[in-house]
Design an enzyme around this catalytic site. Structure first.
Site, PDB file in Angstrom:
ATOM      1  N   ARG A  14     -39.010 -59.887  30.112  1.00 56.39           N
ATOM      2  CA  ARG A  14     -37.892 -60.005  29.174  1.00 56.39           C
ATOM      3  C   ARG A  14     -38.544 -60.081  27.748  1.00 56.39           C
ATOM      4  O   ARG A  14     -37.906 -59.310  26.808  1.00 56.39           O
ATOM      5  CB  ARG A  14     -37.138 -61.234  29.473  1.00 56.39           C
ATOM      6  CG  ARG A  14     -36.309 -61.086  30.620  1.00 56.39           C
ATOM      7  CD  ARG A  14     -35.475 -62.132  30.715  1.00 56.39           C
ATOM      8  NE  ARG A  14     -34.843 -62.176  32.192  1.00 56.39           N
ATOM      9  CZ  ARG A  14     -35.033 -62.639  33.465  1.00 56.39           C
ATOM     10  NH1 ARG A  14     -36.198 -63.357  33.498  1.00 56.39           N
ATOM     11  NH2 ARG A  14     -34.212 -62.625  34.376  1.00 56.39           N
ATOM     12  N   ASP A  73     -27.973 -67.345  36.346  1.00 55.34           N
ATOM     13  CA  ASP A  73     -29.024 -67.940  37.206  1.00 55.34           C
ATOM     14  C   ASP A  73     -28.601 -68.833  38.346  1.00 55.34           C
ATOM     15  O   ASP A  73     -29.148 -69.003  39.442  1.00 55.34           O
ATOM     16  CB  ASP A  73     -29.983 -68.652  36.175  1.00 55.34           C
ATOM     17  CG  ASP A  73     -30.718 -67.767  35.222  1.00 55.34           C
ATOM     18  OD1 ASP A  73     -31.057 -66.511  35.537  1.00 55.34           O
ATOM     19  OD2 ASP A  73     -31.286 -67.964  34.064  1.00 55.34           O
ATOM     20  N   ARG A 131     -26.982 -67.055  40.776  1.00 56.24           N
ATOM     21  CA  ARG A 131     -27.977 -66.412  41.780  1.00 56.24           C
ATOM     22  C   ARG A 131     -28.425 -67.455  42.741  1.00 56.24           C
ATOM     23  O   ARG A 131     -28.504 -67.344  43.884  1.00 56.24           O
ATOM     24  CB  ARG A 131     -29.032 -65.917  40.949  1.00 56.24           C
ATOM     25  CG  ARG A 131     -29.020 -64.577  40.202  1.00 56.24           C
ATOM     26  CD  ARG A 131     -30.160 -63.932  39.561  1.00 56.24           C
ATOM     27  NE  ARG A 131     -29.511 -62.706  39.335  1.00 56.24           N
ATOM     28  CZ  ARG A 131     -29.992 -62.151  37.977  1.00 56.24           C
ATOM     29  NH1 ARG A 131     -30.743 -62.744  36.971  1.00 56.24           N
ATOM     30  NH2 ARG A 131     -29.672 -61.072  37.936  1.00 56.24           N
ATOM     31  N   HIS A 160     -34.080 -68.109  29.635  1.00 53.61           N
ATOM     32  CA  HIS A 160     -33.889 -67.267  30.489  1.00 53.61           C
ATOM     33  C   HIS A 160     -35.307 -66.472  30.585  1.00 53.61           C
ATOM     34  O   HIS A 160     -35.355 -65.480  30.132  1.00 53.61           O
ATOM     35  CB  HIS A 160     -32.799 -66.266  30.032  1.00 53.61           C
ATOM     36  CG  HIS A 160     -32.451 -65.406  31.034  1.00 53.61           C
ATOM     37  ND1 HIS A 160     -32.079 -65.660  32.411  1.00 53.61           N
ATOM     38  CD2 HIS A 160     -32.067 -64.123  31.034  1.00 53.61           C
ATOM     39  CE1 HIS A 160     -31.328 -64.667  33.002  1.00 53.61           C
ATOM     40  NE2 HIS A 160     -31.746 -63.655  32.184  1.00 53.61           N
TER      41      HIS A 160
HETATM   42  O1  TXD Z   1     -28.735 -62.892  31.816  1.00 56.55           O
HETATM   43  C1  TXD Z   1     -28.942 -62.086  30.887  1.00 56.55           C
HETATM   44  N1  TXD Z   1     -28.620 -62.671  29.662  1.00 56.55           N
HETATM   45  C2  TXD Z   1     -28.991 -60.611  31.080  1.00 56.55           C
HETATM   46  C3  TXD Z   1     -29.396 -59.806  30.150  1.00 56.55           C
HETATM   47  C4  TXD Z   1     -28.599 -60.074  32.395  1.00 56.55           C
HETATM   48  C5  TXD Z   1     -28.599 -58.931  32.534  1.00 56.55           C
HETATM   49  C6  TXD Z   1     -28.958 -57.833  31.331  1.00 56.55           C
HETATM   50  N2  TXD Z   1     -29.630 -58.526  30.487  1.00 56.55           N
HETATM   51  C7  TXD Z   1     -30.031 -57.665  28.970  1.00 56.55           C
HETATM   52  O2  TXD Z   1     -28.854 -57.347  28.633  1.00 56.55           O
HETATM   53  C8  TXD Z   1     -30.728 -56.293  29.292  1.00 56.55           C
HETATM   54  O3  TXD Z   1     -32.162 -56.858  29.488  1.00 56.55           O
HETATM   55  C9  TXD Z   1     -30.402 -55.678  28.190  1.00 56.55           C
HETATM   56  O4  TXD Z   1     -31.135 -56.268  26.888  1.00 56.55           O
HETATM   57  C10 TXD Z   1     -28.970 -56.053  27.775  1.00 56.55           C
HETATM   58  C11 TXD Z   1     -28.004 -54.867  28.431  1.00 56.55           C
HETATM   59  O5  TXD Z   1     -28.251 -54.595  29.543  1.00 56.55           O
HETATM   60  P1  TXD Z   1     -27.643 -53.067  30.302  1.00 56.55           P
HETATM   61  O6  TXD Z   1     -27.991 -53.118  31.743  1.00 56.55           O
HETATM   62  O7  TXD Z   1     -26.156 -53.148  29.792  1.00 56.55           O
HETATM   63  O8  TXD Z   1     -28.201 -52.073  29.460  1.00 56.55           O
HETATM   64  P2  TXD Z   1     -27.780 -50.669  29.208  1.00 56.55           P
HETATM   65  O9  TXD Z   1     -26.907 -50.098  30.322  1.00 56.55           O
HETATM   66  O10 TXD Z   1     -28.916 -49.665  28.640  1.00 56.55           O
HETATM   67  O11 TXD Z   1     -26.571 -50.559  28.035  1.00 56.55           O
HETATM   68  C12 TXD Z   1     -27.335 -50.984  26.823  1.00 56.55           C
HETATM   69  C13 TXD Z   1     -26.377 -50.282  25.737  1.00 56.55           C
HETATM   70  C14 TXD Z   1     -26.556 -48.749  25.733  1.00 56.55           C
HETATM   71  O12 TXD Z   1     -25.000 -48.071  26.099  1.00 56.55           O
HETATM   72  C15 TXD Z   1     -26.795 -48.455  24.202  1.00 56.55           C
HETATM   73  O13 TXD Z   1     -26.284 -47.183  23.849  1.00 56.55           O
HETATM   74  C16 TXD Z   1     -26.281 -49.487  23.790  1.00 56.55           C
HETATM   75  O14 TXD Z   1     -26.487 -50.558  24.329  1.00 56.55           O
HETATM   76  N3  TXD Z   1     -26.822 -49.637  22.323  1.00 56.55           N
HETATM   77  C17 TXD Z   1     -26.094 -49.754  21.236  1.00 56.55           C
HETATM   78  N4  TXD Z   1     -24.981 -50.055  21.009  1.00 56.55           N
HETATM   79  C18 TXD Z   1     -24.379 -50.288  19.702  1.00 56.55           C
HETATM   80  N5  TXD Z   1     -25.153 -50.505  18.744  1.00 56.55           N
HETATM   81  C19 TXD Z   1     -26.550 -50.240  18.867  1.00 56.55           C
HETATM   82  N6  TXD Z   1     -27.296 -50.275  17.765  1.00 56.55           N
HETATM   83  C20 TXD Z   1     -27.286 -49.717  20.104  1.00 56.55           C
HETATM   84  N7  TXD Z   1     -28.329 -49.641  20.791  1.00 56.55           N
HETATM   85  C21 TXD Z   1     -28.149 -49.609  21.931  1.00 56.55           C
END
Ligand code: TXD
Length: 315
Positions: free
Chosen positions: A88, A148, A151, A175
């Site tokens: 992460r 967590d 899970r 995390h």
């Molecule tokens: O327990 C936890 N906290 C977590 C965290 C559990 C699951 C996922 N976790 C984290 O959430 C993961 O490691 C990522 O850092 C985020 C988002 O995960 P996700 O699976 O939703 O990633 P995606 O599907 O790639 O979606 C990210 C979106 C994508 O649509 C991009 O276009 C958008 O973020 N994105 C943005 N939106 C707005 N503004 C900006 N600047 C931007 N950059 C990317």
């Protein structure tokens, strides 16, 4: 009047958060992403399920922060997810940029909102959001412990062949691989799992919980978990917006609790309409306390790598 919930990032987790918040009628939802058309399409699809499911909540997709103005709750999911083999923490630099920019824009138009951070590395991203928004710690928290713990509960139910509803689990700390599952506080119908399973099975449960996210990342090959993360955020959103005073483990900025200061770390807190209403300090054994401090130290070393200053939201 309905609550207004903004979800930034309409990827896997964001869309799942938006859908669950709408389905639970927690408020009208605005789903924002940088990709044009994508949040609009997902929002329309989600809203078209409302007549079948029977929920009254609008879901609106946008690329414009003006549409998010006056939100009660802002959930931050934008950023890169992990690829197999990545920790992460490897996401730190890129996601710091993204989170700082999104939180700056969102907090400018929703100065009274509560921010829930989801983007990884979670605890460090909470600190970025706290500094950029200038919001008090009560209104900037992170989702990790609810996931967590879920899970761990799922693994307990699988191991013991009991209903998930009879399980309760507590996972503290950052995390990451240093998170601290607490078997003494993890119970089936009130009985600690330490009394129900031999020590080696308890250790295996703890280890699988610690690596729970990575297990899914390596199975999926691209992207990371989203069903349970999305619903975990919705549970926190419900506790806040329905003022439930519910006790959930959340990434919270500690100011002396557990002997830890100026660091985000996952601890049990009471959530209500004001955000974090109270931090609970539960009794820990010396070993558990040492593990929590080690986890806080690893969050702190990541926080030390953040830029010295951020342009604040109101500049
Ligand atoms: O327990 C936890 N906290 C977590 C965290 C559990 C699951 C996922 N976790 C984290 O959430 C993961 O490691 C990522 O850092 C985020 C988002 O995960 P996700 O699976 O939703 O990633 P995606 O599907 O790639 O979606 C990210 C979106 C994508 O649509 C991009 O276009 C958008 O973020 N994105 C943005 N939106 C707005 N503004 C900006 N600047 C931007 N950059 C990317």
């Amino acid at each position: 009047m309905r609550n207004k919930i903004t979800v930034i990032g309409a990827g896997h987790v964001g869309e799942t958060v938006a859908y669950n918040c709408a389905r639970m009628e927690l408020g009208d939802v605005v789903l924002l992403d940088v990709i044009e058309g994508m949040p609009q399409g997902k929002a329309l699809d989600a809203y078209q399920s409302a007549p079948i499911f029977g929920f009254d909540a609008r879901v609106h997709g946008t690329n414009d922060y003006a549409d998010t103005a006056g939100s009660d709750l802002v959930v931050m999911t934008a950023g890169l997810p992990r690829k197999p083999g990545m920790s992460r923490d490897d996401l730190l630099n890129k996601n710091t940029e993204i989170v700082a920019d999104c939180v700056r824009r969102a907090s400018q138009v929703s100065p009274d909102a509560i921010l829930i951070l989801v983007t990884n590395p979670l605890d460090a991203m909470c600190e970025v959001a706290r500094r950029v928004s200038g919001f008090p710690r009560e209104r900037v928290l992170g989702m990790a412990g609810v996931l967590d713990s879920a899970r761990m509960r799922a693994f307990m139910a699988m191991e013991l062949g009991v209903s998930v509803e009879d399980t309760h689990a507590f996972v503290l700390g950052g995390h990451g691989d240093s998170m601290v599952p607490l078997p003494r506080y993890s119970t089936v119908a009130g009985v600690p799992i330490t009394e129900l399973l031999p020590a080696d099975r308890v250790d295996a449960l703890v280890e699988r919980t610690r690596k729970g996210g990575g297990e899914i990342v390596s199975l999926l090959k691209s992207g990371s978990a989203y069903y349970a993360p999305g619903l975990a955020v919705a549970e926190m959103a419900e506790a806040i917006l329905r003022d439930k005073h519910k006790i959930l483990p959340c990434a919270t900025y500690l100011q002396g609790e557990y002997g830890i200061r100026d660091t985000y770390v996952g601890v049990p807190v009471q959530l209500g309409r004001r955000g974090v209403e109270k931090v609970f300090e539960i009794e820990l054994t010396p070993e558990e306390r040492t593990a929590l401090h080690a986890s806080a130290d690893s969050v702190k070393s990541l926080m030390d790598m953040l830029p010295a200053s951020f342009e604040p939201a109101m500049a």
